[in-house]
Design a protein around this motif. Structure first.
Motif, mmCIF file in Angstrom:
data_model
loop_
_atom_site.group_PDB
_atom_site.id
_atom_site.type_symbol
_atom_site.label_atom_id
_atom_site.label_comp_id
_atom_site.label_asym_id
_atom_site.label_seq_id
_atom_site.Cartn_x
_atom_site.Cartn_y
_atom_site.Cartn_z
ATOM 1 N N CYS A 69 0.814 -1.215 0.000
ATOM 2 C CA CYS A 69 0.000 0.000 0.000
ATOM 3 C C CYS A 69 0.854 1.273 0.000
ATOM 4 O O CYS A 69 1.887 1.339 0.665
ATOM 5 N N ALA A 70 0.404 2.275 -0.756
ATOM 6 C CA ALA A 70 1.114 3.548 -0.826
ATOM 7 C C ALA A 70 0.861 4.401 0.421
ATOM 8 O O ALA A 70 1.635 5.302 0.731
ATOM 9 N N ILE A 71 -0.211 4.119 1.110
ATOM 10 C CA ILE A 71 -0.563 4.924 2.291
ATOM 11 C C ILE A 71 -0.079 4.253 3.576
ATOM 12 O O ILE A 71 0.562 4.844 4.410
ATOM 13 N N HIS A 72 -0.403 3.046 3.715
ATOM 14 C CA HIS A 72 -0.221 2.244 4.928
ATOM 15 C C HIS A 72 -0.769 2.990 6.138
ATOM 16 O O HIS A 72 -0.101 3.783 6.772
ATOM 17 N N CYS A 73 -2.028 2.691 6.410
ATOM 18 C CA CYS A 73 -2.775 3.445 7.421
ATOM 19 C C CYS A 73 -2.540 2.951 8.846
ATOM 20 O O CYS A 73 -3.083 3.526 9.773
ATOM 21 N N TYR A 74 -1.759 1.889 9.036
ATOM 22 C CA TYR A 74 -1.529 1.379 10.387
ATOM 23 C C TYR A 74 -0.691 2.360 11.203
ATOM 24 O O TYR A 74 0.201 3.011 10.659
#
Ligand code: SF4
Ligand SMILES: [Zn+2]
Length: 120
Positions: A69-74
């Protein structure tokens, strides 16, 4: 919930389950679909968090695998936790849950959406 999202949640649950069993003495469920059970508190927290992130994923059902993922929301702590789980359980998935493992492998070839392809 799409079949792919359900499968992704199942895959994460199985990986956390293996990790918890090997390192924390957690129990293994007896196969078949469904959430992992008998996890320790820490691993249950990680699983709940991962499921919540998937449910709230800005890419919805078009999401690729979280690892790409380009965001990686963790958050930082949970990201470190899930990385550790993947490092430990990833190789074991191929013989413990070959079908899930194969599908997850194939999902890895899906072109991950970029930041501009969000649902919201
Ligand atoms: S934003 Fe990225 S890391 Fe977060 S759930 Fe969606 S695909 Fe996974
Ligand atoms: Zn555990």
């Amino acid at each position: 919930m799409s079949g792919r999202i359900r499968r992704e949640k199942d895959c994460v649950a199985r990986m956390i389950e293996i990790y918890c069993h090997d390192l924390h003495g957690g129990g293994l469920s007896r196969g078949g679909p469904g959430p992992a059970d008998r996890l320790c508190e820490e691993c249950r927290g990680l699983l709940d968090y991962a499921n919540l992130r998937i449910d709230k994923c800005v890419f919805g059902s078009r999401k690729g695998t979280c690892a790409k993922c380009a965001i990686h929301c963790y958050n930082k702590t949970m990201r470190a936790g899930i990385k550790e789980v993947m490092r430990h359980s990833g190789p074991k998935m191929t013989y413990r849950h070959p079908w899930l493992s194969l599908m997850h492998f194939l999902d890895g070839f899906r072109k991950p959406p970029n930041r501009n392809n969000r649902n919201t």
